[in-house]
Design a protein around this motif. Structure first.
Motif, short mmCIF file in Angstrom:
data_model
loop_
_atom_site.label_atom_id
_atom_site.label_comp_id
_atom_site.label_asym_id
_atom_site.label_seq_id
_atom_site.Cartn_x
_atom_site.Cartn_y
_atom_site.Cartn_z
N SER A 19 0.82 -1.20 0.00
CA SER A 19 0.00 0.00 0.00
C SER A 19 0.86 1.25 0.00
O SER A 19 2.04 1.21 0.31
CB SER A 19 -0.93 0.00 1.22
OG SER A 19 -0.19 -0.05 2.40
N ALA A 33 -4.34 0.72 -1.48
CA ALA A 33 -3.80 -0.63 -1.67
C ALA A 33 -3.27 -0.82 -3.09
O ALA A 33 -3.86 -0.33 -4.05
CB ALA A 33 -4.90 -1.66 -1.39
N ASN A 148 -1.18 2.72 6.35
CA ASN A 148 -0.97 1.52 5.54
C ASN A 148 -1.83 0.34 6.00
O ASN A 148 -2.24 -0.50 5.19
CB ASN A 148 0.51 1.09 5.55
CG ASN A 148 1.41 2.04 4.78
OD1 ASN A 148 2.14 2.83 5.37
ND2 ASN A 148 1.32 2.00 3.46
N PRO A 151 -5.58 0.46 4.19
CA PRO A 151 -5.75 -0.11 2.85
C PRO A 151 -5.38 -1.59 2.80
O PRO A 151 -5.96 -2.35 2.00
CB PRO A 151 -4.81 0.73 1.98
CG PRO A 151 -3.82 1.33 2.92
CD PRO A 151 -4.57 1.53 4.22
#
Lengths: 310, 310
Positions: A19, A33, A148, A151
């Motif tokens: 991501s 992502a 992070n 996603p």
């Protein structure tokens, strides 16, 4: 959170995608992502209650100590939270390079928890996955960052509304939005990349960047590609970090000239990402980025994926 | 922009609503119309090409000099831009108090231009209205600000994406969203209220406030009242200005306890606004605010209106 073990399960696999943190407009709160690449974790039940890392497939050298490896540490932490006693052999296939700015620690944590989820009678919800995975981010960077994790759990583009309590808003993705991520093989540590940022910003820059994130969110809800392109700019962080990435300005200029909606640094770098309106253009941009990094004497890998659902 | 005069017109009226700049989450970029109150301008064609202010109905004393009064100055500027020669008697009915934080200068400018538009064969578009009205804001505060112009033109809640070039995004309004605005009769000059703001903000506050505006935009697109309430917070500007408004903290505490989605300062104050999910609650909050200001020895006026289309 209360969960019970499904004792008939012998083995379970979990995957989580790479991501992009920040997504140019939302430092520390937006994430996207890259589903074409990620980490995979396989858990096999043991007769005892130990956690043992039995295999690591990775270009980088990863720790095998249970409390230092993110996959095993996140599983140990989750089992403690759940008051469960169960042992696993842990096999890790790491698709994401360390310190690449592609959310490798988040993907490892989420992949491990997804594998663990397969052993539960009632699997983790997305909220539970994200909340437990934060432990891995705290390990990796010293602070709990959700940009992070979100996603990696939800896919697509996500907004982390707050960390404590953890609130994530999955955003709508316009049909036909593609992402390119290219990883030039130079290491940048998240901690160091965070430390170099100025602690204060001018109020007028906050105003301009707020207009960018507000417009970007509106553009996602209205599938307005032109507005995505107009809004996708990072006035605050990119100017302070881009010197860490050789050739950044030249690459960005070429990529925008090719027709990308925008380009910036993925997380704290060195990976860079671009958004496009077509897979064809995304592939072309990936190739061009790799060849431009090559001119700088840097090997690079690239991936293209549709953002959101296929 | 090229326009022709409709020579059969003798008189034309224009109205524009009061508005709230900032809307708590979007300093300098978000605005919200309060359609229950505003300014009205009536233009009557003259035989000569002069602009003459013939009547002003206002609690405040307003200048009658053509280049100092916002209504006449904006009309003069527009006629110059359009290369048109035409004279008007100008009658102004000012519903919005000066220096109230309710977007009075924007409403005067937009009302005047709407009246002028009635004399054109092809009336102004919203984009043209907003662009010409900016001239009045530059007169009033020394800088072109669009956060009151945009809602005065488009109604509802608006995002000013950029000033130069002027780009405005009208945002969707959840059905049943009500606004209260209460004006305590103490003057605050926009210029002074801007000058007291710190020129720099901490990066982590930018991150938190970005999460607020991003969530607020998402909440408008998804009609999520709970998220509107969660997001509607101003971490940056309100703490620096609220001391200008006697009783602010007490009033806010009571208003939130009554069930408002949020409350903050309207523009640079001293007016305050709140959002609610019902007209009944909005009326109740308006009364409570007025009575709390009264305890501070301050007279106050209140208005309630549905946000967006009836």
């Amino acid at each position: 959170m209360k969960k019970e073990i499904n004792n008939t399960m012998e083995t379970s696999e979990g995957f989580a995608p790479a991501s992009c943190g920040n997504v140019a407009v939302g430092y520390d709160i937006l994430g996207m992502a890259f589903k074409g690449v990620g980490d995979q974790v396989t858990l096999t039940r043991r007769r005892d209650e130990a956690l043992v890392i039995t295999a690591i497939e990775s270009k980088d050298s990863l720790p095998k100590e249970i409390d230092k490896n993110i996959c095993s540490a996140v599983i140990a932490h989750a089992l403690e939270e759940l008051h469960l006693s169960i042992g696993f052999d842990i096999a890790i296939r790491k698709g994401i390079a360390l310190s690449s700015g592609m959310g490798g620690s988040a993907a490892s944590a989420v992949a491990a928890l997804r594998a663990l989820s397969g052993f539960l009678i009632e699997p983790f919800t997305n909220e539970e996955l994200a909340s437990l995975a934060l432990h891995g981010e705290t390990m990796a960077s010293g602070e709990p960052h959700g940009d992070n994790i979100a996603p990696a759990v939800y896919g697509g583009i996500t907004l982390v509304r707050s960390i404590d309590p953890l609130k994530i808003i999955p955003l709508p993705i316009p049909k036909g939005l593609y992402a390119v991520v290219v990883h030039p093989q130079i290491p940048i540590e998240t901690k160091g990349a965070r430390a170099l940022l100025k602690k204060e910003i001018p109020l007028f820059m906050h105003v301009k960047q707020s207009a960018n994130i507000a417009s970007f969110i509106a553009a996602l809800y209205t599938s307005d590609f032109s507005l995505i392109g107009d809004a996708l700019a990072d006035l605050l962080i990119e100017p302070q970090r881009k010197h860490l990435i050789p050739g950044f300005d030249t690459i960005k200029k070429e990529v925008l000239a090719l027709g990308a909606l925008g380009m910036s640094i993925s997380g704290s770098g060195p990976s860079v990402f671009a958004l496009t309106e077509s897979q064809e253009l995304a592939e072309k941009i990936s190739q061009r980025m790799i060849s431009l990094f090559s001119k700088e004497g840097i090997e690079a890998d690239g991936w293209v994926s549709m953002v959101g659902e296929e």
